[in-house]
Design a protein around this motif. Structure first.
Motif, short mmCIF file in Angstrom:
data_model
loop_
_atom_site.label_atom_id
_atom_site.label_comp_id
_atom_site.label_asym_id
_atom_site.label_seq_id
_atom_site.Cartn_x
_atom_site.Cartn_y
_atom_site.Cartn_z
N LEU A 113 0.82 -1.21 0.00
CA LEU A 113 0.00 0.00 0.00
C LEU A 113 0.86 1.26 0.00
CD1 LEU A 113 -2.79 -1.04 2.55
CD2 LEU A 113 -2.81 -1.20 0.05
N GLN A 114 2.00 1.21 0.68
CA GLN A 114 2.89 2.38 0.72
C GLN A 114 3.60 2.60 -0.61
OE1 GLN A 114 5.27 1.21 4.09
NE2 GLN A 114 4.09 2.42 5.56
N GLU A 115 4.07 1.50 -1.20
CA GLU A 115 4.86 1.61 -2.43
C GLU A 115 4.03 1.55 -3.69
OE1 GLU A 115 7.74 -1.48 -2.15
OE2 GLU A 115 8.72 -0.64 -0.37
N ARG A 116 2.75 1.14 -3.56
CA ARG A 116 1.85 0.97 -4.70
C ARG A 116 2.49 0.06 -5.75
NH1 ARG A 116 -2.42 4.13 -4.16
NH2 ARG A 116 -3.08 3.79 -6.32
N ALA A 117 3.09 -1.00 -5.25
CA ALA A 117 3.74 -2.00 -6.12
C ALA A 117 3.75 -3.33 -5.38
CB ALA A 117 5.16 -1.57 -6.47
N VAL A 118 3.67 -4.43 -6.13
CA VAL A 118 3.72 -5.76 -5.52
C VAL A 118 4.95 -6.51 -6.04
CG1 VAL A 118 1.24 -6.00 -5.21
CG2 VAL A 118 2.24 -6.74 -7.34
N ARG A 119 5.54 -7.29 -5.17
CA ARG A 119 6.63 -8.16 -5.59
C ARG A 119 6.19 -9.60 -5.38
NH1 ARG A 119 12.58 -7.55 -3.10
NH2 ARG A 119 11.61 -8.63 -1.32
N PRO A 120 5.94 -10.33 -6.48
CA PRO A 120 5.51 -11.73 -6.36
C PRO A 120 6.52 -12.56 -5.58
CG PRO A 120 5.23 -10.93 -8.61
CD PRO A 120 6.02 -9.89 -7.88
N VAL A 121 6.03 -13.60 -4.95
CA VAL A 121 6.90 -14.50 -4.19
C VAL A 121 7.97 -15.07 -5.13
CG1 VAL A 121 7.00 -16.61 -2.82
CG2 VAL A 121 5.00 -15.11 -2.65
N GLY A 122 9.24 -14.91 -4.74
CA GLY A 122 10.35 -15.42 -5.55
C GLY A 122 10.87 -14.45 -6.58
N ALA A 123 10.18 -13.29 -6.74
CA ALA A 123 10.62 -12.32 -7.74
C ALA A 123 11.65 -11.37 -7.14
CB ALA A 123 9.43 -11.53 -8.27
N SER A 124 12.49 -10.82 -8.02
CA SER A 124 13.53 -9.88 -7.55
C SER A 124 13.10 -8.43 -7.72
CB SER A 124 14.83 -10.12 -8.32
OG SER A 124 14.60 -9.99 -9.71
N GLN A 125 12.07 -8.20 -8.52
CA GLN A 125 11.61 -6.83 -8.75
C GLN A 125 10.12 -6.70 -8.49
OE1 GLN A 125 12.78 -5.78 -12.76
NE2 GLN A 125 14.84 -5.16 -12.12
N ALA A 126 9.72 -5.49 -8.10
CA ALA A 126 8.31 -5.21 -7.83
C ALA A 126 7.61 -4.71 -9.10
CB ALA A 126 8.18 -4.16 -6.73
N THR A 127 6.32 -4.95 -9.17
CA THR A 127 5.50 -4.52 -10.30
C THR A 127 4.53 -3.43 -9.83
OG1 THR A 127 5.60 -6.75 -11.24
CG2 THR A 127 3.85 -5.28 -12.06
N PRO A 128 4.53 -2.26 -10.49
CA PRO A 128 3.61 -1.19 -10.08
C PRO A 128 2.15 -1.63 -10.25
CG PRO A 128 5.31 -0.33 -11.54
CD PRO A 128 5.41 -1.83 -11.60
N ILE A 129 1.32 -1.20 -9.35
CA ILE A 129 -0.11 -1.50 -9.44
C ILE A 129 -0.93 -0.25 -9.11
CG2 ILE A 129 -0.13 -3.99 -8.99
CD1 ILE A 129 -0.98 -2.48 -6.00
N ASP A 130 -2.15 -0.19 -9.67
CA ASP A 130 -3.08 0.91 -9.41
C ASP A 130 -4.40 0.28 -8.96
OD1 ASP A 130 -4.62 3.19 -9.34
OD2 ASP A 130 -4.94 3.23 -11.52
N VAL A 131 -4.56 0.15 -7.65
CA VAL A 131 -5.72 -0.57 -7.11
C VAL A 131 -6.35 0.25 -5.99
CG1 VAL A 131 -6.49 -2.63 -5.87
CG2 VAL A 131 -4.80 -2.84 -7.68
N ARG A 132 -7.69 0.32 -6.03
CA ARG A 132 -8.42 0.95 -4.93
C ARG A 132 -8.75 -0.14 -3.92
NH1 ARG A 132 -13.46 4.00 -4.53
NH2 ARG A 132 -13.38 5.08 -2.52
N ILE A 133 -8.44 0.07 -2.64
CA ILE A 133 -8.62 -0.95 -1.61
C ILE A 133 -9.89 -0.67 -0.80
CG2 ILE A 133 -7.66 -2.01 0.46
CD1 ILE A 133 -6.15 -2.74 -2.02
N ILE A 134 -10.73 -1.70 -0.71
CA ILE A 134 -11.86 -1.69 0.23
C ILE A 134 -11.63 -2.87 1.17
CG2 ILE A 134 -14.34 -1.88 0.54
CD1 ILE A 134 -14.75 -0.73 -2.22
N SER A 135 -11.67 -2.61 2.45
CA SER A 135 -11.52 -3.69 3.45
C SER A 135 -12.84 -3.87 4.18
CB SER A 135 -10.42 -3.34 4.46
OG SER A 135 -9.22 -3.02 3.79
N ALA A 136 -13.05 -5.06 4.69
CA ALA A 136 -14.29 -5.33 5.42
C ALA A 136 -13.98 -6.25 6.60
CB ALA A 136 -15.32 -5.99 4.50
N THR A 137 -14.70 -6.05 7.69
CA THR A 137 -14.49 -6.90 8.86
C THR A 137 -15.71 -6.87 9.77
OG1 THR A 137 -13.04 -7.34 10.75
CG2 THR A 137 -13.46 -5.04 10.22
#
Length: 470
Positions: free
Chosen positions: A264-288
Motif C-alpha cells: 500500500l505504501q509503495e503501490r507496487a507488488v513483488r511476487p513471491v520469488g521475484a527480484s523486482q516489484a510490479t507497479p499496481i493501481d488498485v483501490r482498496i476496500i476492506s471489510a471486517t
C-alpha cells in the motif's frame, strides 16, 4: 454515521377506516390525516367492500361491531380478495375473544377500546411497512446500487455516504456483522466509482490458508516453491485499475499485514520469488466483523495498517436495525427464488410477514435469504403460510401451545383489555368481567398486572380515544 441526519417523513398511505359510529369515524380520520395518511372513511362493511373494488387501500382499520356484516366477516372477505392486505381490528371487551381468534386467522393485530393513539399509529406504521410495494431502486441513476434492496432511513443515509466516497480514490473500511451485506456494498461502491469499467476482485482473508494467502494476493514466479510450476499473477495484479476487496481483513496473519502495508505504501507488488516489484493501481476496500481497535490493543492487528486502510469508515446496520427492509427483502428473495424452484408464489401471508419482521435475525440478511429459500422450497400454496416461516425460523408454532398455556395467554390479554377500557378502575373492570373484586384482584396478581399502570395522566388524554358505544 452522523446521528444528526433529519428523520424523513413516511410517504402518505391510503387507509380504509370502517366504523358505524360517526363521531368515532371523524376522530379516527382526524388523527390519521394529522399523521399524514390519506383516509377513506365508511360506515359499514358493505361500503368498505365497494371501496376495495374501486381503489385498493394499503391498510384496513375496522371496528369489530358493525351493522349487518361485522368486522370479522369483512376481514374474511378482504383476505379472500387481497390476501396480503393487512387488517387491524378495533374491539370492545365483549368481542375480545373473537379478535384474539381472528389474529390466529391472519388479522395483523387488534386494539382494545379505548385505545392509545400512539400505539394505534405505531401498529399502522408496522402494518404499512409490510404492505409497501417492493421497489429496489426507483431512480434510473441508482443502477450502481441496484442489488441493494432497501427503503430504510439507515440504509439511505449509508448509501448516500457510500456514493460520495465512491467518487474519490480513498481506502474504505466496511464494518458490520456477518451477513449484513459488506461485499454487496463494496461492489456498489466499485460500480459508482470512476473504476467501474475495470475489474472488481474480492478475497476472503480468513478463508485461505496462511501458506497460500501471500501467493494469492501478490502472485509468484516459477520455481518460487515446490508447486510453483509457472508464473502466477496475484489478485492485486488481477484487480489492476479496479477495486480489490480484502474481506475479513481482521483475520489476516500478522506476517502478511507487514507485506500488505508495504504494498500500500509503495503501490507496487513483488511476487513471491521475484527480484523486482510490479507497479499496481488498485483501490482498496476492506471489510471486517471484528473489533479492530481491540485487536490492535491485543497486538493482533498493526496500527499503521489500520490507519492506512481506515481512511473512510462505513458501518452497516444489522437487519434488526433496519426492520422496515425485512418485508421488502423477503418478497424480493421470494420472487427470485420462486423462479429458481419453478413455483408460482404470490407472497407471504400477513401473519407470516409479521413473524419475519419481529424475528431476532442474528445472521442478518444472509439468514433471511436462507429462511426464504427454505419456505420457497417447501411451500405448496401461492401464499407462504405462518407455519412454514416459524419452521424455518425454528420458533414454536401457536398450534403446539397446551390448553393451559393458551388459556393463560388469553386470560392475560383479556385482563389487559379490560384495564385499558376502564382506565385502570378495578371496580368497573370486575363488574364488566362479572367477577367480585377480590377474585379480580387475585387474577391481576396471578398475571403480575398493576391497575395503576393503565391510568391515564391528565396530560395524556389527547392520546386516548374513548369508546362511546358497544
Amino acid at each position: 454515521m452522523a446521528s444528526s441526519t433529519p428523520t424523513r417523513a413516511a410517504p402518505p398511505a391510503r387507509i380504509l377506516v370502517v366504523d358505524d359510529d360517526a363521531d368515532m369515524l371523524r376522530l379516527l380520520s382526524l388523527r390519521l390525516n394529522a399523521a399524514g395518511h390519506d383516509v377513506v372513511a365508511v360506515g359499514s362493511a358493505e361500503a368498505a367492500l365497494a371501496q376495495l373494488d374501486t381503489a385498493r387501500p394499503q391498510l384496513v382499520l375496522s371496528d369489530v361491531r358493525l351493522p349487518g356484516r361485522d368486522g370479522l366477516a369483512l376481514f374474511d372477505e378482504v383476505r379472500a380478495r387481497h390476501p396480503s392486505l393487512p387488517v387491524i381490528l378495533l374491539t370492545a371487551h365483549g368481542t375480545i375473544p373473537d379478535a384474539v381468534e381472528a389474529t390466529s386467522r391472519g388479522v395483523f393485530t387488534y386494539l382494545t377500546k379505548p385505545y392509545d393513539g400512539k400505539e394505534l399509529l405505531e401498529k399502522i406504521a408496522q402494518a404499512l411497512a409490510l404492505s409497501a410495494p417492493a421497489v429496489a431502486h426507483p431512480h434510473a441513476n441508482d443502477d450502481w446500487r441496484a442489488e441493494i434492496v432497501s427503503r430504510s432511513h439507515r440504509m439511505t443515509d449509508l448509501l448516500s455516504e457510500a456514493y460520495m466516497v465512491a467518487q474519490s480514490d480513498a481506502s474504505v473500511l466496511l464494518r458490520g456483522d456477518s451477513g449484513s451485506g459488506k461485499e454487496l456494498l463494496s461492489r456498489a461502491i466499485h460500480r459508482a466509482s470512476p473504476r467501474a469499467a475495470r475489474p472488481f476482485v474480492a478475497v476472503n482473508c480468513g478463508a485461505i490458508p496462511e501458506a497460500l494467502l501471500e501467493s494469492e494476493l501478490f502472485g509468484h514466479v516459477k520455481g518460487a516453491f515446490t508447486d510453483a510450476v509457472s508464473n502466477h499473477k496475484g489478485l492485486f495484479q488481477a484487480a489492476d485499475g479496479g477495486t480489490l476487496l480484502l474481506d475479513e481483513i481482521g483475520d489476516m496473519p500478522p506476517a502478511l499485514q507487514v507485506k500488505l502495508l508495504r504494498v500500500l505504501q509503495e503501490r507496487a507488488v513483488r511476487p513471491v520469488g521475484a527480484s523486482q516489484a510490479t507497479p499496481i493501481d488498485v483501490r482498496i476496500i476492506s471489510a471486517t466483523h471484528r473489533d479492530l481497535e481491540a485487536a490492535m490493543a491485543n497486538a493482533q492487528f498493526r496500527e499503521d495498517l489500520y490507519y492506512r486502510l481506515n481512511v473512510v469508515s462505513l458501518v452497516l446496520p444489522t437487519l434488526a436495525e433496519r426492520r422496515e427492509d425485512i418485508a421488502l427483502l423477503a418478497n424480493h428473495f421470494l420472487d427470485r427464488l420462486s423462479r429458481k424452484y419453478d413455483k408460482r408464489l404470490s407472497g407471504f401471508a400477513p401473519e407470516a410477514l409479521k413473524a419475519l419482521t419481529t424475528a431476532a435475525w442474528p445472521g442478518n440478511v444472509r439468514q433471511l435469504y436462507n429462511v426464504v429459500e427454505q419456505v420457497c422450497a417447501l411451500s405448496t400454496t401461492p401464499l407462504v403460510p405462518l407455519t412454514l416461516v416459524q419452521r424455518a425460523l425454528r420458533t414454536p408454532s401457536t398450534q403446539v401451545l397446551s390448553f393451559a398455556e393458551a388459556r393463560q395467554r388469553f386470560e392475560r390479554e383479556y385482563l389487559v383489555g379490560l384495564l385499558k377500557m376502564t382506565d385502570g378502575n378495578v371496580a368497573d373492570a370486575a363488574r364488566l368481567a362479572q367477577r367480585n373484586r377480590t377474585e379480580f384482584y387475585r387474577l391481576l396478581q396471578k398475571h403480575a398486572l398493576t391497575p395503576g399502570q393503565f391510568k391515564q395522566d391528565a396530560g395524556d388524554t389527547d392520546d386516548v380515544v374513548d369508546e362511546r358505544h358497544e
